[in-house]
Design a protein around this motif. Structure first.
Motif, PDB file in Angstrom:
ATOM      1  N   HIS A   4       0.828  -1.253   0.079  1.00  0.00           N
ATOM      2  CA  HIS A   4      -0.166  -0.035   0.002  1.00  0.00           C
ATOM      3  C   HIS A   4       0.839   1.204  -0.041  1.00  0.00           C
ATOM      4  O   HIS A   4       0.194   2.377   0.357  1.00  0.00           O
ATOM      5  CB  HIS A   4      -0.905   0.002   1.256  1.00  0.00           C
ATOM      6  CG  HIS A   4      -1.937  -1.185   1.002  1.00  0.00           C
ATOM      7  ND1 HIS A   4      -2.301  -1.889   2.388  1.00  0.00           N
ATOM      8  CD2 HIS A   4      -2.756  -1.623   0.186  1.00  0.00           C
ATOM      9  CE1 HIS A   4      -3.063  -2.841   1.959  1.00  0.00           C
ATOM     10  NE2 HIS A   4      -3.507  -2.651   0.497  1.00  0.00           N
ATOM     11  N   SER A   5       2.175   1.139  -0.241  1.00  0.00           N
ATOM     12  CA  SER A   5       3.146   2.311  -0.226  1.00  0.00           C
ATOM     13  C   SER A   5       3.026   3.058  -1.695  1.00  0.00           C
ATOM     14  O   SER A   5       3.423   4.099  -1.675  1.00  0.00           O
ATOM     15  CB  SER A   5       4.422   1.821   0.209  1.00  0.00           C
ATOM     16  OG  SER A   5       4.887   1.145  -0.966  1.00  0.00           O
ATOM     17  N   SER A   6       2.590   2.576  -2.621  1.00  0.00           N
ATOM     18  CA  SER A   6       2.678   3.188  -4.018  1.00  0.00           C
ATOM     19  C   SER A   6       1.073   3.158  -4.431  1.00  0.00           C
ATOM     20  O   SER A   6       0.371   2.192  -4.268  1.00  0.00           O
ATOM     21  CB  SER A   6       3.597   2.875  -4.857  1.00  0.00           C
ATOM     22  OG  SER A   6       3.357   1.425  -5.210  1.00  0.00           O
ATOM     23  N   ILE A   7       0.847   4.175  -5.030  1.00  0.00           N
ATOM     24  CA  ILE A   7      -0.643   4.708  -5.539  1.00  0.00           C
ATOM     25  C   ILE A   7      -0.955   3.457  -6.574  1.00  0.00           C
ATOM     26  O   ILE A   7      -0.213   3.295  -7.737  1.00  0.00           O
ATOM     27  CB  ILE A   7      -0.799   6.030  -6.129  1.00  0.00           C
ATOM     28  CG1 ILE A   7      -0.714   6.949  -4.966  1.00  0.00           C
ATOM     29  CG2 ILE A   7      -2.079   6.150  -6.770  1.00  0.00           C
ATOM     30  CD1 ILE A   7      -0.264   8.265  -5.613  1.00  0.00           C
ATOM     31  N   ALA A   8      -2.098   2.898  -6.397  1.00  0.00           N
ATOM     32  CA  ALA A   8      -2.538   1.753  -7.494  1.00  0.00           C
ATOM     33  C   ALA A   8      -4.169   1.580  -7.147  1.00  0.00           C
ATOM     34  O   ALA A   8      -4.920   2.466  -6.068  1.00  0.00           O
ATOM     35  CB  ALA A   8      -2.069   0.599  -7.184  1.00  0.00           C
ATOM     36  N   LEU A  39     -10.682   7.949  -4.358  1.00  0.00           N
ATOM     37  CA  LEU A  39     -10.410   6.512  -4.553  1.00  0.00           C
ATOM     38  C   LEU A  39      -9.782   6.405  -6.014  1.00  0.00           C
ATOM     39  O   LEU A  39     -10.105   6.606  -7.037  1.00  0.00           O
ATOM     40  CB  LEU A  39     -11.777   5.766  -4.500  1.00  0.00           C
ATOM     41  CG  LEU A  39     -11.745   4.240  -4.975  1.00  0.00           C
ATOM     42  CD1 LEU A  39     -10.630   3.476  -3.915  1.00  0.00           C
ATOM     43  CD2 LEU A  39     -13.218   3.583  -4.982  1.00  0.00           C
ATOM     44  N   HIS A  40      -8.529   5.821  -5.999  1.00  0.00           N
ATOM     45  CA  HIS A  40      -7.700   5.865  -7.077  1.00  0.00           C
ATOM     46  C   HIS A  40      -8.448   4.566  -8.159  1.00  0.00           C
ATOM     47  O   HIS A  40      -8.863   3.646  -7.602  1.00  0.00           O
ATOM     48  CB  HIS A  40      -6.444   5.326  -6.903  1.00  0.00           C
ATOM     49  CG  HIS A  40      -5.408   5.445  -8.089  1.00  0.00           C
ATOM     50  ND1 HIS A  40      -4.835   6.764  -8.249  1.00  0.00           N
ATOM     51  CD2 HIS A  40      -4.883   4.553  -9.013  1.00  0.00           C
ATOM     52  CE1 HIS A  40      -4.048   6.751  -9.466  1.00  0.00           C
ATOM     53  NE2 HIS A  40      -3.983   5.522  -9.942  1.00  0.00           N
ATOM     54  N   GLY A  41      -8.541   5.118  -9.522  1.00  0.00           N
ATOM     55  CA  GLY A  41      -9.075   3.817 -10.351  1.00  0.00           C
ATOM     56  C   GLY A  41     -10.700   4.013 -10.528  1.00  0.00           C
ATOM     57  O   GLY A  41     -11.335   3.221 -11.184  1.00  0.00           O
ATOM     58  N   ALA A  42     -11.216   4.965  -9.823  1.00  0.00           N
ATOM     59  CA  ALA A  42     -12.668   4.978  -9.780  1.00  0.00           C
ATOM     60  C   ALA A  42     -13.171   6.127 -10.378  1.00  0.00           C
ATOM     61  O   ALA A  42     -14.398   6.746 -10.222  1.00  0.00           O
ATOM     62  CB  ALA A  42     -13.386   4.912  -8.376  1.00  0.00           C
ATOM     63  N   GLU A  43     -12.326   7.051 -11.216  1.00  0.00           N
ATOM     64  CA  GLU A  43     -12.600   8.077 -11.784  1.00  0.00           C
ATOM     65  C   GLU A  43     -13.140   9.235 -11.107  1.00  0.00           C
ATOM     66  O   GLU A  43     -14.133  10.132 -11.723  1.00  0.00           O
ATOM     67  CB  GLU A  43     -13.807   7.716 -13.119  1.00  0.00           C
ATOM     68  CG  GLU A  43     -12.842   6.863 -14.039  1.00  0.00           C
ATOM     69  CD  GLU A  43     -14.072   6.497 -15.148  1.00  0.00           C
ATOM     70  OE1 GLU A  43     -15.105   6.957 -15.164  1.00  0.00           O
ATOM     71  OE2 GLU A  43     -13.398   5.582 -15.931  1.00  0.00           O
ATOM     72  N   ASN A  44     -12.664   9.282  -9.838  1.00  0.00           N
ATOM     73  CA  ASN A  44     -13.168  10.305  -8.986  1.00  0.00           C
ATOM     74  C   ASN A  44     -12.451  11.854  -9.343  1.00  0.00           C
ATOM     75  O   ASN A  44     -12.896  12.861  -9.077  1.00  0.00           O
ATOM     76  CB  ASN A  44     -12.677  10.158  -7.534  1.00  0.00           C
ATOM     77  CG  ASN A  44     -13.336   9.042  -6.996  1.00  0.00           C
ATOM     78  OD1 ASN A  44     -13.201   8.728  -5.815  1.00  0.00           O
ATOM     79  ND2 ASN A  44     -14.542   8.397  -7.412  1.00  0.00           N
ATOM     80  N   ILE A 152     -14.962   0.588  -2.093  1.00  0.00           N
ATOM     81  CA  ILE A 152     -14.813   0.029  -3.383  1.00  0.00           C
ATOM     82  C   ILE A 152     -16.135   0.037  -4.009  1.00  0.00           C
ATOM     83  O   ILE A 152     -16.267   0.138  -5.121  1.00  0.00           O
ATOM     84  CB  ILE A 152     -14.220  -1.218  -3.228  1.00  0.00           C
ATOM     85  CG1 ILE A 152     -12.784  -1.149  -2.825  1.00  0.00           C
ATOM     86  CG2 ILE A 152     -14.235  -2.119  -4.769  1.00  0.00           C
ATOM     87  CD1 ILE A 152     -11.723  -0.560  -3.662  1.00  0.00           C
ATOM     88  N   ALA A 153     -17.256  -0.621  -3.315  1.00  0.00           N
ATOM     89  CA  ALA A 153     -18.514  -0.741  -3.735  1.00  0.00           C
ATOM     90  C   ALA A 153     -19.114   0.585  -4.098  1.00  0.00           C
ATOM     91  O   ALA A 153     -19.920   0.513  -5.126  1.00  0.00           O
ATOM     92  CB  ALA A 153     -19.382  -1.573  -2.615  1.00  0.00           C
ATOM     93  N   HIS A 154     -18.917   1.748  -3.328  1.00  0.00           N
ATOM     94  CA  HIS A 154     -19.782   3.085  -3.835  1.00  0.00           C
ATOM     95  C   HIS A 154     -18.749   3.647  -4.839  1.00  0.00           C
ATOM     96  O   HIS A 154     -19.274   4.540  -5.529  1.00  0.00           O
ATOM     97  CB  HIS A 154     -19.628   4.012  -2.426  1.00  0.00           C
ATOM     98  CG  HIS A 154     -20.758   3.501  -1.269  1.00  0.00           C
ATOM     99  ND1 HIS A 154     -21.297   4.073  -0.618  1.00  0.00           N
ATOM    100  CD2 HIS A 154     -21.302   2.141  -1.136  1.00  0.00           C
ATOM    101  CE1 HIS A 154     -22.152   3.607   0.058  1.00  0.00           C
ATOM    102  NE2 HIS A 154     -22.187   2.337  -0.361  1.00  0.00           N
ATOM    103  N   GLY A 155     -17.495   3.224  -4.772  1.00  0.00           N
ATOM    104  CA  GLY A 155     -16.680   4.034  -5.901  1.00  0.00           C
ATOM    105  C   GLY A 155     -16.217   5.361  -5.379  1.00  0.00           C
ATOM    106  O   GLY A 155     -15.896   6.230  -6.161  1.00  0.00           O
ATOM    107  N   HIS A 156     -16.305   5.599  -3.997  1.00  0.00           N
ATOM    108  CA  HIS A 156     -15.599   6.853  -3.539  1.00  0.00           C
ATOM    109  C   HIS A 156     -15.389   6.575  -2.212  1.00  0.00           C
ATOM    110  O   HIS A 156     -15.760   5.743  -1.561  1.00  0.00           O
ATOM    111  CB  HIS A 156     -16.708   8.047  -3.582  1.00  0.00           C
ATOM    112  CG  HIS A 156     -17.993   7.605  -3.177  1.00  0.00           C
ATOM    113  ND1 HIS A 156     -19.178   8.033  -3.617  1.00  0.00           N
ATOM    114  CD2 HIS A 156     -18.286   7.218  -1.746  1.00  0.00           C
ATOM    115  CE1 HIS A 156     -20.391   7.594  -2.817  1.00  0.00           C
ATOM    116  NE2 HIS A 156     -19.711   7.027  -1.758  1.00  0.00           N
TER     117      HIS A 156
END
Ligand code: ZN
Length: 165
Positions: A4-8, A39-44, A152-156
């Protein structure tokens, strides 16, 4: 073990950011305020900035230039359209820059932005106010943590800086 140390994707990331346009004019900043939490990867956040942050770690500072297509889109609108104020609820707090959702007759939602509000009409545009703009971000990564299953489920993200509901 997940690192969890780098953004993914699937990690909640806090950033401080400053956004300027091509002329260097300040458009937005988190400076003096709480960091932006997303939330990374969720198009926020806009795709170009999200991609640039991939793999970065806490303390990293980045300067990112984002083309319109990877930002708020190309400018495509023919200009704002006037809609009578009484098409909106009387108690709705409408203001310039606000995003609303309209529906087509088939029920598909699409975003519109309020350009101007007067007593009897509201000017609406299909373009984001920053459509067509090249975005210049200065970003500092301040925190990275795993997202909860609910996030994750909410996307934010939830909690401080995130959604409260
Ligand atoms: Zn939520």
């Amino acid at each position: 073990m997940t690192d969890h140390s780098s953004i993914a994707d699937g990690l909640v990331v806090s950033i401080h950011y400053t956004l300027r346009d091509d002329t260097g004019e300040l458009l937005d900043t988190s400076s003096g305020d709480e960091p932006l939490v997303y939330l990374h990867g969720a198009e926020n956040i806009v795709p170009g900035l999200e991609r640039a942050l991939d793999g970065h770690t806490v303390g990293d500072r980045l300067t990112v230039e984002v083309a319109p297509a990877d930002g708020y889109g190309e400018a495509t609108s023919k200009g704002p359209q006037a809609v009578p104020r009484d098409q909106f609820p009387a108690d709705a707090d409408l203001f310039a820059g606000m995003q609303i959702y309209a529906e087509t007759e088939s029920g598909d939602g699409f975003p519109l932005w309020i350009v101007e509000v007067s007593d009897d009409q509201v000017m609406l545009d299909s373009d984001h106010p920053l459509a067509g703009a090249t975005l210049h971000f200065e970003v500092e990564v301040t925190e990275i943590r795993p997202a909860t299953a609910e996030e994750i489920a909410h996307g934010h993200p939830h909690g401080p800086g995130g959604h409260h509901h």
